[in-house]
Motif scaffolding. Structure first.
Motif, short mmCIF file in Angstrom:
data_model
loop_
_atom_site.label_atom_id
_atom_site.label_comp_id
_atom_site.label_asym_id
_atom_site.label_seq_id
_atom_site.Cartn_x
_atom_site.Cartn_y
_atom_site.Cartn_z
N TYR A 113 0.97 -1.08 -0.03
CA TYR A 113 -0.01 -0.12 0.07
C TYR A 113 0.89 1.18 -0.14
O TYR A 113 1.73 1.61 0.98
N ASN A 114 0.76 1.96 -1.04
CA ASN A 114 1.58 3.27 -1.16
C ASN A 114 0.41 4.49 -0.55
O ASN A 114 -0.32 4.80 -1.18
N LEU A 115 0.99 4.77 0.54
CA LEU A 115 0.26 5.98 1.02
C LEU A 115 0.29 7.40 0.57
O LEU A 115 -0.43 8.38 1.04
N THR A 116 1.11 7.34 -0.36
CA THR A 116 1.84 8.95 -0.97
C THR A 116 1.51 8.88 -2.27
O THR A 116 2.03 9.59 -3.00
N LYS A 117 0.59 8.25 -2.96
CA LYS A 117 0.56 8.28 -4.31
C LYS A 117 0.38 9.58 -4.92
O LYS A 117 -0.14 10.57 -4.56
N GLY A 118 1.19 9.71 -5.78
CA GLY A 118 1.61 11.12 -6.45
C GLY A 118 2.40 12.15 -5.38
O GLY A 118 2.66 13.33 -5.85
N GLY A 119 2.59 11.83 -4.35
CA GLY A 119 3.33 12.78 -3.42
C GLY A 119 4.80 12.94 -3.63
O GLY A 119 5.31 11.87 -4.32
N GLY A 120 5.43 13.85 -3.03
CA GLY A 120 6.95 13.92 -3.11
C GLY A 120 7.61 13.00 -2.40
O GLY A 120 8.83 12.75 -2.51
N SER A 121 7.01 12.10 -1.21
CA SER A 121 7.46 11.37 -0.20
C SER A 121 7.18 10.08 -0.85
O SER A 121 6.37 9.85 -1.64
N VAL A 122 7.86 9.02 -0.09
CA VAL A 122 7.33 7.69 -0.41
C VAL A 122 6.95 6.86 1.09
O VAL A 122 7.59 7.27 2.15
N PHE A 123 5.94 6.40 1.17
CA PHE A 123 5.51 5.67 2.52
C PHE A 123 4.71 4.28 2.04
O PHE A 123 3.45 4.40 1.49
N GLN A 146 2.74 13.36 7.03
CA GLN A 146 3.19 14.78 6.76
C GLN A 146 4.58 14.70 6.21
O GLN A 146 5.49 14.07 7.34
N THR A 147 5.11 14.79 5.08
CA THR A 147 6.53 14.89 4.77
C THR A 147 7.38 15.84 5.66
O THR A 147 8.20 15.64 6.14
N VAL A 148 6.84 17.15 5.16
CA VAL A 148 7.34 18.25 6.13
C VAL A 148 6.55 19.29 6.39
O VAL A 148 5.18 19.16 6.12
N PRO A 149 6.75 20.23 7.49
CA PRO A 149 5.71 20.93 7.99
C PRO A 149 5.00 21.80 7.05
O PRO A 149 3.80 22.08 7.47
N LYS A 150 5.66 22.17 5.98
CA LYS A 150 4.92 23.07 5.10
C LYS A 150 4.11 22.35 4.18
O LYS A 150 3.16 22.90 3.19
N SER A 151 4.08 21.11 4.19
CA SER A 151 2.96 20.28 3.29
C SER A 151 1.80 19.96 4.33
O SER A 151 1.95 20.11 5.27
N PRO A 152 0.80 19.67 3.52
CA PRO A 152 -0.33 19.59 4.25
C PRO A 152 -0.40 18.29 4.98
O PRO A 152 -0.04 17.21 4.63
N ALA A 153 -0.85 18.25 6.39
CA ALA A 153 -1.04 17.10 7.25
C ALA A 153 -2.30 16.30 6.72
O ALA A 153 -3.35 16.98 6.70
N LYS A 154 -2.26 15.13 6.50
CA LYS A 154 -3.51 14.16 6.55
C LYS A 154 -3.56 13.47 7.58
O LYS A 154 -2.91 12.76 7.87
N GLU A 155 -4.69 13.66 8.07
CA GLU A 155 -5.10 12.77 9.23
C GLU A 155 -5.25 11.14 8.69
O GLU A 155 -5.96 10.86 7.60
N TRP A 156 -4.97 10.28 9.74
CA TRP A 156 -5.14 8.80 9.39
C TRP A 156 -6.53 8.53 8.87
O TRP A 156 -6.86 7.79 7.84
N ALA A 157 -7.70 9.09 9.41
CA ALA A 157 -9.08 8.74 8.97
C ALA A 157 -9.20 9.08 7.34
O ALA A 157 -10.03 8.28 7.08
N ASP A 158 -8.71 10.01 7.20
CA ASP A 158 -8.90 10.37 5.83
C ASP A 158 -8.05 9.75 4.86
O ASP A 158 -8.38 9.16 3.73
N ILE A 159 -6.76 9.12 5.40
CA ILE A 159 -6.05 8.35 4.44
C ILE A 159 -6.84 7.06 4.09
O ILE A 159 -6.61 6.22 3.31
#
Length: 166
Positions: A113-123, A146-159
């Motif tokens: 499961y790629n939690l970062t689809k299309g993001g600049g980071s990988v998880f 959240q990759t870095v503080p300036k990127s939007p935080a995504k709550e687990w429930a939303d992911i």
């Protein structure tokens, strides 16, 4: 009274942690949790050499990390661990945290499961990781990606809404 934060980042302590997260969270102490690294003083010194002196930095075993959580703190501490499953060993300690930050984790055996689809980071996460995150979240612990503080935080429930376990 200080605050505890936990971040999952398979690189442990690196530039992004020091330059972005420590300032954002007003961190005084950075603690890398890794039993193997804690046993290797040479690798520890390499990891810690680039950390500015304003931060106290440690590499500790899981058992030592639990002891650190139990001590009173007047500063903010960022605990960083490599793998999601490490959170299972810190279940009681996580209840003392302001939040758990899902950061970076490269693809490993069993992770599909790629939690970062299309993001600049990988998880990448496994089914067991997803279930653990569900359980941690159900305990009332704030879990964000959240990759870095300036990127939007995504709550687990939303992911979690976008993940279908097989």
């Amino acid at each position: 009274m200080g605050h505890h934060y936990v971040r999952i980042d398979d690189r442990l302590i690196h530039g992004q942690i020091v330059t972005a997260w420590c300032g954002h969270l007003k961190i005084d102490k950075i603690v890398a949790i890794d039993d193997a690294l804690a046993a290797n003083t040479m690798l520890q010194s390499i990891m810690l050499m680039g950390i500015p002196r304003q931060y106290k930095a440690h590499v500790v075993t899981m058992a030592q990390a639990k002891e650190m959580f139990a001590l009173p703190s007047d500063g903010n501490h960022l605990f960083v661990t490599r793998f999601p499953q490490d959170l299972g060993n810190l279940r009681e300690e996580l209840k003392q945290c302001e939040m758990v930050i899902i950061g970076n984790a490269a693809k490993r055996p069993g992770t599909k499961y790629n939690l970062t689809k299309g993001g600049g980071s990988v998880f990448f996460a496994s089914e067991d990781d997803i279930r653990l995150f569900d359980s941690i979240s159900a305990d009332g612990i704030r879990l964000i990606y959240q990759t870095v503080p300036k990127s939007p935080a995504k709550e687990w429930a939303d992911i979690r809404k976008g993940i279908r376990l097989k």
